[in-house]
Design a protein around this motif. Structure first.
Motif, PDB file in Angstrom:
ATOM      1  N   ALA A  52      -5.766  -1.240  11.525  1.00 39.55           N
ATOM      2  CA  ALA A  52      -5.241  -0.302  12.521  1.00 39.55           C
ATOM      3  C   ALA A  52      -4.616   0.918  11.859  1.00 39.55           C
ATOM      4  O   ALA A  52      -4.743   2.044  12.349  1.00 39.55           O
ATOM      5  CB  ALA A  52      -4.220  -1.001  13.407  1.00 39.55           C
ATOM      6  N   LEU A  53      -3.933   0.705  10.721  1.00 37.28           N
ATOM      7  CA  LEU A  53      -3.212   1.796  10.074  1.00 37.28           C
ATOM      8  C   LEU A  53      -4.082   2.630   9.142  1.00 37.28           C
ATOM      9  O   LEU A  53      -3.577   3.516   8.452  1.00 37.28           O
ATOM     10  CB  LEU A  53      -2.010   1.242   9.317  1.00 37.28           C
ATOM     11  CG  LEU A  53      -0.920   0.609  10.199  1.00 37.28           C
ATOM     12  CD1 LEU A  53       0.234   0.106   9.353  1.00 37.28           C
ATOM     13  CD2 LEU A  53      -0.425   1.597  11.250  1.00 37.28           C
ATOM     14  N   LYS A  54      -5.385   2.355   9.115  1.00 35.79           N
ATOM     15  CA  LYS A  54      -6.289   3.224   8.364  1.00 35.79           C
ATOM     16  C   LYS A  54      -6.400   4.595   9.027  1.00 35.79           C
ATOM     17  O   LYS A  54      -6.755   5.580   8.378  1.00 35.79           O
ATOM     18  CB  LYS A  54      -7.676   2.580   8.248  1.00 35.79           C
ATOM     19  CG  LYS A  54      -7.763   1.479   7.200  1.00 35.79           C
ATOM     20  CD  LYS A  54      -9.183   1.008   7.022  1.00 35.79           C
ATOM     21  CE  LYS A  54      -9.292   0.017   5.869  1.00 35.79           C
ATOM     22  NZ  LYS A  54     -10.697  -0.424   5.648  1.00 35.79           N
ATOM     23  N   VAL A  55      -6.113   4.657  10.315  1.00 41.29           N
ATOM     24  CA  VAL A  55      -6.165   5.905  11.072  1.00 41.29           C
ATOM     25  C   VAL A  55      -4.757   6.487  11.142  1.00 41.29           C
ATOM     26  O   VAL A  55      -3.797   5.787  11.475  1.00 41.29           O
ATOM     27  CB  VAL A  55      -6.704   5.665  12.498  1.00 41.29           C
ATOM     28  CG1 VAL A  55      -6.716   6.974  13.289  1.00 41.29           C
ATOM     29  CG2 VAL A  55      -8.095   5.061  12.442  1.00 41.29           C
ATOM     30  N   ALA A  56      -4.642   7.763  10.802  1.00 43.30           N
ATOM     31  CA  ALA A  56      -3.331   8.420  10.847  1.00 43.30           C
ATOM     32  C   ALA A  56      -2.790   8.441  12.269  1.00 43.30           C
ATOM     33  O   ALA A  56      -3.533   8.685  13.227  1.00 43.30           O
ATOM     34  CB  ALA A  56      -3.446   9.843  10.301  1.00 43.30           C
ATOM     35  N   ASN A  57      -1.501   8.176  12.427  1.00 39.57           N
ATOM     36  CA  ASN A  57      -0.818   8.239  13.721  1.00 39.57           C
ATOM     37  C   ASN A  57      -1.418   7.300  14.763  1.00 39.57           C
ATOM     38  O   ASN A  57      -1.476   7.619  15.950  1.00 39.57           O
ATOM     39  CB  ASN A  57      -0.816   9.681  14.261  1.00 39.57           C
ATOM     40  CG  ASN A  57      -0.196  10.665  13.306  1.00 39.57           C
ATOM     41  OD1 ASN A  57       0.860  10.418  12.760  1.00 39.57           O
ATOM     42  ND2 ASN A  57      -0.868  11.780  13.077  1.00 39.57           N
ATOM     43  N   ALA A  73       3.662   3.960  13.805  1.00 28.87           N
ATOM     44  CA  ALA A  73       4.139   3.630  12.458  1.00 28.87           C
ATOM     45  C   ALA A  73       4.900   4.833  11.912  1.00 28.87           C
ATOM     46  O   ALA A  73       4.306   5.886  11.656  1.00 28.87           O
ATOM     47  CB  ALA A  73       2.972   3.265  11.560  1.00 28.87           C
ATOM     48  N   LYS A  74       6.215   4.681  11.750  1.00 26.96           N
ATOM     49  CA  LYS A  74       7.045   5.777  11.244  1.00 26.96           C
ATOM     50  C   LYS A  74       6.990   5.824   9.722  1.00 26.96           C
ATOM     51  O   LYS A  74       6.998   6.893   9.124  1.00 26.96           O
ATOM     52  CB  LYS A  74       8.493   5.578  11.714  1.00 26.96           C
ATOM     53  CG  LYS A  74       9.419   6.720  11.392  1.00 26.96           C
ATOM     54  CD  LYS A  74       9.103   7.944  12.224  1.00 26.96           C
ATOM     55  CE  LYS A  74      10.134   9.039  12.043  1.00 26.96           C
ATOM     56  NZ  LYS A  74       9.802  10.253  12.813  1.00 26.96           N
ATOM     57  N   ASP A  75       6.959   4.643   9.090  1.00 21.47           N
ATOM     58  CA  ASP A  75       6.928   4.578   7.632  1.00 21.47           C
ATOM     59  C   ASP A  75       6.135   3.349   7.219  1.00 21.47           C
ATOM     60  O   ASP A  75       6.391   2.247   7.718  1.00 21.47           O
ATOM     61  CB  ASP A  75       8.345   4.514   7.059  1.00 21.47           C
ATOM     62  CG  ASP A  75       8.345   4.489   5.541  1.00 21.47           C
ATOM     63  OD1 ASP A  75       7.695   5.345   4.929  1.00 21.47           O
ATOM     64  OD2 ASP A  75       8.979   3.591   4.961  1.00 21.47           O
ATOM     65  N   VAL A  76       5.164   3.538   6.337  1.00 19.98           N
ATOM     66  CA  VAL A  76       4.332   2.442   5.839  1.00 19.98           C
ATOM     67  C   VAL A  76       4.524   2.359   4.333  1.00 19.98           C
ATOM     68  O   VAL A  76       4.160   3.282   3.606  1.00 19.98           O
ATOM     69  CB  VAL A  76       2.837   2.659   6.171  1.00 19.98           C
ATOM     70  CG1 VAL A  76       1.998   1.495   5.647  1.00 19.98           C
ATOM     71  CG2 VAL A  76       2.640   2.807   7.674  1.00 19.98           C
ATOM     72  N   VAL A  84      -2.249  -3.510  -0.512  1.00 22.33           N
ATOM     73  CA  VAL A  84      -1.409  -4.355   0.334  1.00 22.33           C
ATOM     74  C   VAL A  84      -0.303  -3.512   0.968  1.00 22.33           C
ATOM     75  O   VAL A  84       0.298  -2.666   0.303  1.00 22.33           O
ATOM     76  CB  VAL A  84      -0.774  -5.503  -0.499  1.00 22.33           C
ATOM     77  CG1 VAL A  84       0.216  -6.290   0.333  1.00 22.33           C
ATOM     78  CG2 VAL A  84      -1.849  -6.418  -1.052  1.00 22.33           C
ATOM     79  N   ILE A  85      -0.031  -3.744   2.253  1.00 25.23           N
ATOM     80  CA  ILE A  85       1.103  -3.110   2.925  1.00 25.23           C
ATOM     81  C   ILE A  85       2.306  -4.035   2.779  1.00 25.23           C
ATOM     82  O   ILE A  85       2.237  -5.217   3.116  1.00 25.23           O
ATOM     83  CB  ILE A  85       0.795  -2.863   4.416  1.00 25.23           C
ATOM     84  CG1 ILE A  85      -0.341  -1.844   4.559  1.00 25.23           C
ATOM     85  CG2 ILE A  85       2.039  -2.359   5.145  1.00 25.23           C
ATOM     86  CD1 ILE A  85      -0.765  -1.595   5.991  1.00 25.23           C
ATOM     87  N   GLU A  86       3.410  -3.503   2.264  1.00 29.01           N
ATOM     88  CA  GLU A  86       4.592  -4.319   2.006  1.00 29.01           C
ATOM     89  C   GLU A  86       5.559  -4.356   3.186  1.00 29.01           C
ATOM     90  O   GLU A  86       6.238  -5.363   3.404  1.00 29.01           O
ATOM     91  CB  GLU A  86       5.315  -3.803   0.761  1.00 29.01           C
ATOM     92  CG  GLU A  86       4.484  -3.924  -0.517  1.00 29.01           C
ATOM     93  CD  GLU A  86       5.282  -3.595  -1.755  1.00 29.01           C
ATOM     94  OE1 GLU A  86       6.233  -2.787  -1.645  1.00 29.01           O
ATOM     95  OE2 GLU A  86       4.974  -4.161  -2.815  1.00 29.01           O
TER      96      GLU A  86
END
Length: 223
Positions: A52-57, A73-76, A84-86
Motif C-alpha cells: 500500500a505504501l509503495k504509492v505516495a500519499n 502515512a505521516k512518517d514511514v 523492511v518498514i520499521e
C-alpha cells in the motif's frame, strides 16, 4: 485515489524488544493519531502495508475491531539496508477534510534538441481534499527551448488543489547541452587555476615514433 484496507491489531506491549518481535512476525508497529484523540498503538500486516505504501500519499482504511478509520502515512521509517518498514506514523483524516501533502512531479514530453531538462523540485506541496489526493503533478516540457524555467506558480495543478509551496520555487529548468569541447575547456581552465600541470611523456630512441635506427657498422676490410 483508491482506498487500501488494512486490518490492524491494538498493541499493549511497547519498547524495542516488543517492536523486534512484531517485525519477526512479519508485521509492522504503528501509531495512529489526530483530531484530538489519544494516540492508538497498533500492529499492521507487513506485506499488505508495504504494498500500500509503495504509492505516495496512499489513503489507507485502518480496520480495528471492526471499526474503520481513514488515515494517511505521516512518517514511514524504513530499514537503511533491508527492504523492511520499521514503523509507521498514521494521521487520522475525514472525508471532505483538507490536508497538506507533498505530491511528486512527473515530466512529460521532449524538450528542444541539444537541451538538458533538470527537475529542481522532486515534489510540490499542495493542499487537497483527503480523499482526492493526486498521484502527481504533470509538467510538459514538449519543445521547450534552453533558458526556459518553470516555477511552482506556473504549474497546472490538479482540480481541487491549492499550491502551498512558494510560487517562486524553481521546479523544472531547461538548459543548453554542454558539448564535449566545452567540457574539456572548462576542465583545462579549472586545472590551470588549481596549478595542475601534466607532464609530457618522455620519448626514447626505442619508443619515439619515426625515430631512425642506428646505422650498421661497415665490415672491416681484410688486410
Amino acid at each position: 485515489m483508491s482506498d487500501n484496507k488494512l486490518v490492524a491489531e491494538k498493541r499493549t506491549q511497547f519498547g524495542k524488544g516488543a517492536a523486534r518481535k512484531i517485525r519477526r512476525d512479519h508485521k509492522i508497529p504503528a501509531v495512529m493519531y489526530g483530531h484530538g484523540a489519544e494516540p492508538v498503538h497498533i500492529t499492521l500486516p507487513g506485506h499488505d502495508t508495504m504494498m500500500a505504501l509503495k504509492v505516495a500519499n496512499a489513503l489507507l482504511t485502518i480496520v480495528i475491531d471492526g471499526d474503520e478509520q481513514m488515515a494517511l502515512a505521516k512518517d514511514v521509517q524504513r530499514d537503511p539496508i533491508k527492504p523492511v518498514i520499521e514503523h509507521v506514523d498514521l494521521v487520522v483524516v475525514r472525508r471532505g477534510e483538507k490536508v497538506t501533502v507533498d505530491v511528486p512531479v512527473h515530466v512529460e514530453g521532449e524538450a528542444a534538441p541539444e537541451t538538458v531538462v533538470t527537475i529542481d523540485a522532486q515534489t510540490v506541496q499542495l493542499e487537497v481534499e483527503a480523499t482526492h489526493i493526486p498521484e502527481n503533478v504533470v509538467v510538459s516540457v514538449e519543445g521547450l527551448e534552453a533558458g526556459t524555467q518553470i516555477k511552482a506558480a506556473d504549474l497546472e495543478l490538479p482540480a481541487g488543489s491549492t499550491l502551498v509551496l512558494d510560487g517562486e520555487t524553481l521546479v523544472v529548468n531547461v538548459t543548453a547541452q554542454i558539448s564535449q569541447e566545452a567540457l574539456d575547456a572548462e576542465l583545462a581552465e579549472a586545472e590551470e587555476e588549481a596549478g595542475i600541470e601534466h607532464e609530457e611523456p618522455t620519448e626514447t630512441a626505442e619508443t619515439a615514433e619515426g625515430a631512425e635506427a642506428p646505422a650498421a657498422e661497415a665490415p672491416a676490410e681484410e688486410a
